[in-house]
Design an enzyme around this catalytic site. Structure first.
Site, short mmCIF file in Angstrom:
data_model
loop_
_atom_site.label_atom_id
_atom_site.label_comp_id
_atom_site.label_asym_id
_atom_site.label_seq_id
_atom_site.Cartn_x
_atom_site.Cartn_y
_atom_site.Cartn_z
CG ASN A 60 -2.35 -0.43 0.77
OD1 ASN A 60 -2.70 -0.34 -0.41
ND2 ASN A 60 -3.14 -0.90 1.72
CB CYS B 53 -5.00 -8.15 1.85
SG CYS B 53 -6.23 -9.06 0.94
CG PHE B 54 -0.34 -10.46 3.48
CD1 PHE B 54 -0.89 -11.02 4.62
CD2 PHE B 54 -0.37 -11.19 2.30
CE1 PHE B 54 -1.47 -12.29 4.58
CE2 PHE B 54 -0.94 -12.45 2.25
CZ PHE B 54 -1.49 -13.01 3.40
CB CYS B 55 -0.06 -3.62 3.65
SG CYS B 55 -0.40 -3.17 5.31
CG ASN B 56 0.28 -6.87 -2.37
OD1 ASN B 56 -0.53 -6.59 -3.26
ND2 ASN B 56 1.50 -7.28 -2.64
#
Ligand SMILES: Cc1ncc(COP(=O)(O)O)c(C=O)c1O
Length: 468
Positions: free
Chosen positions: A137, A394-397
């Site tokens: 992100n 979503c692991f900042c993705n």
């Protein structure tokens, strides 16, 4: 916890693992909290772990010296300045980057380094910001700077099942430039979602077509050598805790000096100017890295960065890389072999199924016998109960997540367009919007002191979902 004896099948498949045995001794000696707490740590991409000796050396250094604010010129200040200079040299050496060509701008983390590029890059009408769906992100966020200044932001998708870019899409986008306005291409050297290592050869291909390149190295460098003598992106971002665990709160923007000169800072701060005047209403930005380091650097944490790099050098990146490669291969094989009694696979993998062009990140969802995804939050809760630290969501993705989970632009837009979601959307609202689809996945990531026991424990844990 004693390191597991390798099974004959593992030894046959990964004979080079034996050459990494020093890491088992290192783990026992330097990372005692893992065994003391019975912790299975599988979240190296979120944060690496630190060795006891890193803490001890840092503490002694602070105890035995007087560090002054580096902005003065007294002896204690000069001592801090000399220490910061050494850390810069150490960073450059780690990346094999020539000091004549590269500048090291210290930041609080990779995200702040990305923001520095975003807010200072000369985006303008006719200009472009091109990026892969697969991005953190903090790389996505640069699109807001680009658009605010009239540049277009364009995404290149990644394609299931391996979640790599179709190179024809990349070529087409790189070729599409109507003006000579500045254009920036950003991608991760390693995906923090799928573990895919996107080709470093893209850097030259983008340069040849007039693009500047921003390489996110945050998930790559903890177990891979990034040689900036060979690869020459314009900007590289990094958080140091991802490489050696301690200290947190320090990262850097590595920038080629001539690329740094293209950036225009939107403000000035203490430490970034040579002269600023109130009555004269003028300021002169300092050259090189100083112009980008706002205020006082974390001059007490920075010496720990030098210690961290020495720690990694004492092990050798090749050994870390090889261990992570072997364990990742073993994890993939064993995870993908798990089946329900009816033969249906337990896990659906998002990313490459072998160790070819990928790192130690394995992302998946478990599915029940009826083919329904087992909610990642259930997996998270059960893993936590078993003292296994992994990551879910979503692991900042979000781009990686949307591709993996099959969320389309149409359904996302219709969710975001609902009047009640105009300015506010909680994760629970979002879950309701995309009813029936998973909103996240499970990520296991291996690193510096991972061992076979970690992988075996995880596979044992996964087996409890068989037959459900
Ligand atoms: C690929 C990648 N880029 C950027 C970041 C951001 O790092 P930080 O949160 O330390 O700024 C992360 C963090 O996980 C990452 O994995």
């Amino acid at each position: 916890m004693k390191a597991a004896a390798a099974s004959p099948a593992f030894e046959r498949a990964y004979p080079s693992y034996e050459t990494t045995r020093a890491l088992d001794e290192l783990r026992a000696r330097e990372y005692p909290a893992l065994a003391a707490l019975g912790c299975t740590y599988l979240d190296y991409t979120a944060a690496n772990l630190y060795a006891t000796s890193q803490l001890e050396r840092h503490f002694s250094l602070l105890r035995d010296h007087v560090f002054g604010n580096p902005h003065s010129t007294n002896p204690t200040s000069s001592f801090s300045t000399a220490s910061i200079t050494r850390v810069r040299q150490r960073v450059l050496a780690f990346f094999n980057a020539s000091p004549d060509e590269w500048a090291v701008v210290f930041t609080t983390n990779a995200s702040q380094a990305l923001k520095l590029v975003g807010e200072s890059y000369p985006f303008g009408p006719g200009g472009r910001y091109l990026l892969t769906f697969d991005n953190h992100n903090s790389v996505n966020g640069i699109r807001e700077f680009a658009r605010a200044r009239g540049a277009a932001a364009t995404y290149i998708p990644v394609v299931l099942p391996e979640m790599r870019v179709d190179e024809r899409d990349l070529e087409r986008e790189l070729d599409r430039a109507d003006t000579h306005a500045p254009r920036l291409f950003a991608y991760p050297a390693q995906s923090n979602f799928s573990g895919v290592q996107h080709p470093l050869e893209w850097i030259e291909r983008a340069h040849a077509r007039g693009w500047d390149v921003l390489l996110d190295a945050a998930a790559f460098t903890p177990a891979n050598r990034l040689d900036l003598g060979r690869w020459t992106p314009d900007f590289v971002v990094q958080s140091f805790y991802k490489i050696f665990g301690y200290p947190t709160g320090v990262g850097c923007l590595l920038a080629r000096r001539r690329s740094l000169a293209k950036l225009h800072r939107p403000w000035f701060a203490g430490g970034t100017i040579t002269v600023a005047s109130v009555q004269g209403d003028k300021h002169y930005l300092a050259e090189g890295e100083s112009g980008f380091e706002d205020g006082t650097l974390d001059f007490l944490a920075l010496p720990a960065v030098e210690i961290g790099f020495e720690h990694i050098a004492s092990i050798g990146m090749e050994m870390i890389h090889e261990r992570v490669r072997c364990l990742t291969g073993w994890l993939l094989e064993n995870l993908l072999a798990l089946r329900h009694p009816g033969g249906q696979p337990l896990a659906r993998l998002y990313g490459p199924p072998t160790t070819d062009r990928r790192g130690g990140i394995v992302t998946f969802n478990f599915y029940d016998q009826a083919g329904r995804a087992i909610d990642h939050r259930t997996v998270q809760d059960r893993a936590s109960a078993a003292n296994i630290s992994l990551r879910t969501g979503c692991f900042c993705n979000p781009g990686g997540g949307e591709i993996a989970l099959g969320l389309t632009g149409t359904e996302l837009s219709s969710c975001f367009r609902q009047p009640e979601h105009e300015t506010h959307l909680t994760v629970d609202d979002f879950r309701m919007c995309i009813d029936g689809k998973s909103t996240g996945a499970v990520r296991v990531s291996l690193g510096l002191v991972s061992n076979l026991t970690d992988v075996d424990r995880f596979i044992g844990f996964a087996k409890q979902f068989i037959g459900k």
